[in-house]
Design a protein around this motif. Sequence first.
Motif, PDB file in Angstrom:
ATOM      1  N   TYR A  12      -3.509 -13.376  -7.985  1.00 26.38           N
ATOM      2  CA  TYR A  12      -2.305 -13.628  -7.206  1.00 26.38           C
ATOM      3  C   TYR A  12      -1.911 -12.352  -6.484  1.00 26.38           C
ATOM      4  CZ  TYR A  12       2.642 -13.743  -6.219  1.00 26.38           C
ATOM      5  OH  TYR A  12       3.854 -13.633  -5.599  1.00 26.38           O
ATOM      6  N   PRO A  14       1.165 -10.998  -3.816  1.00 24.27           N
ATOM      7  CA  PRO A  14       2.340 -11.334  -3.006  1.00 24.27           C
ATOM      8  C   PRO A  14       1.960 -11.390  -1.536  1.00 24.27           C
ATOM      9  CG  PRO A  14       2.876  -9.606  -4.574  1.00 24.27           C
ATOM     10  CD  PRO A  14       1.396  -9.818  -4.651  1.00 24.27           C
ATOM     11  N   ARG A  16       3.388 -10.305   0.948  1.00 23.81           N
ATOM     12  CA  ARG A  16       3.572  -9.035   1.659  1.00 23.81           C
ATOM     13  C   ARG A  16       2.293  -8.211   1.629  1.00 23.81           C
ATOM     14  NH1 ARG A  16       6.984  -8.187  -2.916  1.00 23.81           N
ATOM     15  NH2 ARG A  16       5.899  -6.995  -4.522  1.00 23.81           N
ATOM     16  N   PHE A  20       0.052  -7.243   4.679  1.00 22.01           N
ATOM     17  CA  PHE A  20      -0.229  -5.816   4.865  1.00 22.01           C
ATOM     18  C   PHE A  20      -1.715  -5.587   5.093  1.00 22.01           C
ATOM     19  CE2 PHE A  20      -1.544  -1.830   2.730  1.00 22.01           C
ATOM     20  CZ  PHE A  20      -0.955  -0.924   3.591  1.00 22.01           C
ATOM     21  N   ARG A  55       8.132  -8.312   7.392  1.00 21.00           N
ATOM     22  CA  ARG A  55       8.962  -7.112   7.442  1.00 21.00           C
ATOM     23  C   ARG A  55       8.570  -6.117   6.363  1.00 21.00           C
ATOM     24  NH1 ARG A  55      13.622  -7.041  10.283  1.00 21.00           N
ATOM     25  NH2 ARG A  55      14.630  -5.696   8.757  1.00 21.00           N
ATOM     26  N   GLU A  56       8.330  -6.635   5.164  1.00 16.16           N
ATOM     27  CA  GLU A  56       7.960  -5.728   4.077  1.00 16.16           C
ATOM     28  C   GLU A  56       6.606  -5.072   4.346  1.00 16.16           C
ATOM     29  OE1 GLU A  56       8.778  -7.014   0.051  1.00 16.16           O
ATOM     30  OE2 GLU A  56      10.123  -8.580   0.762  1.00 16.16           O
ATOM     31  N   ARG A  59       7.051  -2.246   6.728  1.00 16.46           N
ATOM     32  CA  ARG A  59       7.549  -1.030   6.060  1.00 16.46           C
ATOM     33  C   ARG A  59       6.394  -0.266   5.432  1.00 16.46           C
ATOM     34  NH1 ARG A  59      11.403  -3.178   8.060  1.00 16.46           N
ATOM     35  NH2 ARG A  59      10.477  -2.052   9.774  1.00 16.46           N
ATOM     36  N   MET A  60       5.427  -1.000   4.887  1.00 16.51           N
ATOM     37  CA  MET A  60       4.295  -0.350   4.236  1.00 16.51           C
ATOM     38  C   MET A  60       3.367   0.302   5.264  1.00 16.51           C
ATOM     39  SD  MET A  60       3.803  -3.531   1.611  1.00 16.51           S
ATOM     40  CE  MET A  60       2.457  -3.090   0.525  1.00 16.51           C
ATOM     41  N   HIS A  63       4.754   3.615   6.439  1.00 19.84           N
ATOM     42  CA  HIS A  63       4.540   4.757   5.561  1.00 19.84           C
ATOM     43  C   HIS A  63       3.080   5.164   5.495  1.00 19.84           C
ATOM     44  CE1 HIS A  63       7.903   6.611   3.426  1.00 19.84           C
ATOM     45  NE2 HIS A  63       8.569   5.616   3.946  1.00 19.84           N
ATOM     46  N   GLU A  64       2.216   4.299   5.936  1.00 18.44           N
ATOM     47  CA  GLU A  64       0.786   4.612   5.982  1.00 18.44           C
ATOM     48  C   GLU A  64       0.462   5.340   7.288  1.00 18.44           C
ATOM     49  OE1 GLU A  64      -2.654   3.347   3.464  1.00 18.44           O
ATOM     50  OE2 GLU A  64      -0.536   3.647   3.261  1.00 18.44           O
TER      51      GLU A  64
END
Lengths: 224, 224
Positions: A12, A14, A16, A20, A55-56, A59-60, A63-64
């Motif tokens: 599993y 998520p 996000r 990503f 959206r999440e 954000r990742m 930062h990458e």
Amino acid sequence: MTENLTLQMDDYLPLRDVVFNTLREAILKGELKPGERLMEMHLATKLGVSRTPIREAIRMLEHEGLAVTIPRKGAQVAKMTEKDLQDVLEVRDALDALAVVCACERMTDAQFVELKEAMKAFEDATRTDDVRKIVETDEAFHDVIYAAAANPKLENIINSAREQMYRYRYEYVKNPSVYAQLIAEHKTIIDGFDRRDVEFLKKIMHTHLANQINAVREVIREQK
Amino acid sequence: MTENLTLQMDDYLPLRDVVFNTLREAILKGELKPGERLMEMHLATKLGVSRTPIREAIRMLEHEGLAVTIPRKGAQVAKMTEKDLQDVLEVRDALDALAVVCACERMTDAQFVELKEAMKAFEDATRTDDVRKIVETDEAFHDVIYAAAANPKLENIINSAREQMYRYRYEYVKNPSVYAQLIAEHKTIIDGFDRRDVEFLKKIMHTHLANQINAVREVIREQK
DNA sequence: TTTATTAAGATTGAATACAAAGAACAAACA
DNA sequence: TGTTTGTTCTTTGTATTCAATCTTAATAAA
């Protein structure tokens, strides 16, 4: 009777993370070009999810270093200037040096075998037209070295630095005239590890990296 | 008549960033302890926002290495093992070396003045009881060096490495007996830059960092 | 007493809804 | 023509809602 009901709960992920990974791949492969806008609703419908995981994921990516967002205006795929490239290479050079020092100390016999196999796989790949495979086997070769350094924090940071140039590097590897040189360098690296010659390895890794600079720089120039 | 109506529209920050900064500070200062759960609803009501910006902030903390989340179980403040610390220090050591090499080449006269002022500020701070101020001025001293390296990518990576030990380092600086040594080392660093002596600086920076290891290691041992 | 089982509550995952800001375009005016 | 203003549409920011999963504590069974 019910023991095989233990279903695959461990695969599993998520949404996000799925998003990503998808976006990350797309950016690295150049399907999403530097400067291209990442519109939430657009991506959401395209990937069949809601805006929340998008959206999440953004954000990742941010930062990458793969995306840049301006408040109230949205995100876009990060562009790299020549200066950015220079900066990343400078850092990666230092980290590569650290990695070979560590790897030289800590590489196990099994890992050395792995390294030689990775070398072989790369050599084989260059005989095909599959650029994707060539890039992957090249990366894999270096992965073995980084893993041998036995420092996960270092590995993370190198990977993130690597990732930032990946998009441009792809173009470099498309040119078959560089294969011979890459193969030769990989062989030399293996040689260095065989002799555990740290200083030699540092030098080789530096050259290996430096060779990419001009090519990648070329690609960046074209972009703008 | 209306020229001073130009209001401060530029200090707008999305809530996710406000939340991110708040949580980050709280973690670094130790208000949120390693291993502590970051429950979305709890944080949301505490900070007076909805869960959405909290979730995005957590994604950012995650990539900063300050939080760890397990799918469906939630996030918690990242713990550091001794090995993690060792790893980060190894990386930071290499990056510090790179930073002084670059800074040595590129430091402007203005920056050198700044460095001396930062040194002075730190010395002053050690004469107070304000641990927070001491930590801040020490960080500021190093910030000048990193800025002088003129490599924003390097700066970012060093900051993120630095951040990961910050929490533990705080404890180290609480001990007044180390002030004298820190001041002496800072003075030596300034000396090194004055002579542009790269090799000397590399050595000093290494020592400066190594001195912290045992102290920080002590703190980590206590944690578990 | 200890171990399973299960029901209730808590918490995260994801979608949806609504508000606010920005962009684009058209009408009005010089 | 070119600038300005207003209007509409798009997009992001944030809150809320509903569903799925995990935790727990209580109960039943061994």
